[in-house]
Design an enzyme around this catalytic site. Sequence first.
Site, PDB file in Angstrom:
ATOM      1  CG  HIS A 188      -5.825  -1.881  -0.161  1.00 39.17           C
ATOM      2  ND1 HIS A 188      -4.920  -1.492  -1.123  1.00 39.17           N
ATOM      3  CD2 HIS A 188      -5.382  -1.348   1.004  1.00 39.17           C
ATOM      4  CE1 HIS A 188      -3.995  -0.733  -0.574  1.00 39.17           C
ATOM      5  NE2 HIS A 188      -4.245  -0.643   0.729  1.00 39.17           N
ATOM      6  CB  SER A 235      -0.960  -0.044   1.189  1.00 40.30           C
ATOM      7  OG  SER A 235      -1.950   0.938   1.082  1.00 40.30           O
ATOM      8  CG  ASP A 249      -6.836  -2.099  -3.801  1.00 37.09           C
ATOM      9  OD1 ASP A 249      -7.265  -0.992  -3.430  1.00 37.09           O
ATOM     10  OD2 ASP A 249      -5.648  -2.439  -3.650  1.00 37.09           O
TER      11      ASP A 249
END
Length: 541
Positions: A512, A387, A482
């Site tokens: 995610h 991320s 995501d």
Amino acid sequence: MGEGVMDGGQGRQRWKQNPEGVRRAILDAAQAEFARHGYASTRVEDIAAQTATSKRMIYYYFTDKEGLYLQALESAYAQVRQGEAALRLDHLPPVQALRTLVEFTFDHHRAHPDFIRLVMIENVHNADNLRASGLIGRVNKGAIEKLADLLARGQAQGLFRPDILPLELHWHISALSFFNVSNRPSFTESFGGSLFAEAGQARLKAQAVEAVLRLVQAGADTLTPTPETPMLNPELTGFLTAWTEKWAALPPGASPADRRKRFEVIAAEMRLPTPEDVDCETEHWIDSKAGPVRVRVFRHRAGGTQPCLIYMHGGAWMQGSPETHWDITSRIASANRQTVISVDYALAPEHPFPAALDQCVAVARWAHATAGSLGIDPARIAVGGDSAGGNLAAALALDLRGSEVPLIAQLLIYPACDFDKSRPSYSENAEAPLLQVKGMDMVNAMYSPDTAQLHTNPRVAPLVAASHADLPPAFIAVAQNDPLRDSGLAYADALRSAGVPVTQDNGSGLIHGYLRAMEYCAASRTALAAMTDWLAQQQTV
């Protein structure tokens, strides 16, 4: 305080200035009260108190309690029809239009339980008030006419069966979406609440779409899920239920500092057993131009000279630590018999860009310079992260390109490589589990207060770099469900175009942050194994 709601001695003046705002405020409060208590038990005095008006003022607008109830009911139905009209279905291809309508109805009913309760009350009373309301018939007639047009377009193109009636289609769409809300309390009591967590609701919505399309489409024996109907791996449901329940303890409007504390607690509570062959106790502090930065070293107990991964944790640049991502880094160290240096970089908004990246650069230079004492091979250093950490890892690889610190690989896990929200994954997954689009602008501005740099500076958005040539080989893992999916895929394409070897994992059915679900989801464990296998191949002498 909402528009039209009265306060203090200025109430009468504001009534005169904004009578429609007052009327709207009264209707909103009335919908909630009637939905909560039913017609008989609702007191007009309570509605007046909530809106800082008076019973006399309410009767001025609505004549009496019955008139208020009827208009509240009509307003609730009108809001549904207005939302449908805003979809502009006549501009969409028939199948996409029907898909959009089902998704809207499902989401609307879920977001407006008061509307469902009002309809349930009407059912108890045999729809007496609906029958008394001429407007309801006119509004709902328009909905059926829209469905008739939609069906006619699909039938003319040979896409829809000719024997489906608009009213039947309306019934099927309403039944699935209505039951999802009306029976939630009893269903949860009977079977638990997993279907009503984010993952469960996403699956039910996709199944509702599929059910309606199967009913309507001509000759449709099977339907393959499309990007517009993402399917979640069912094994994620248990994780998402646990995750949502733990975050529910955080009050709305919590500060970044409060979120950090809660994240640390949740990560500690959900941490898996640490692999016995990994030593996790060593910490170092490294000087950088952005201040000292702590690292935690996860080292395989086999000893000797090991390959090294410098890992940057996720957390939207404002939360997270080596401890919140312990499960990932310890398992990489165990699987590859290697050393992982996990960076506790400075967090926004107190320390915005470029503090975190400058600290990561300092850590990489320190690791290379002190490789002998760390027991790592300076020629086998890789960078990685998930991320926001994936963003930092990609930017770090750009920063170190051509420097005295040669990187052998970059592992980018559901990374944010740019900030272009026009990509399809942002609209398809706007309300995806764990990461939603609605809060991104605020978080991104915390990291880079100069928001222009989100689209111009490759140290912030690696995808905008003028060249991606001569970067280390990359493993880019994205997740189907995501918002950041297409950002990662675009970066994979940019690297390939520049001649950089790329291995890509599309994360079918995943979300995610899916590596957090390793305890629940076999696909998460399989994905991590693929990452470690690839990393081992890159770091083999």
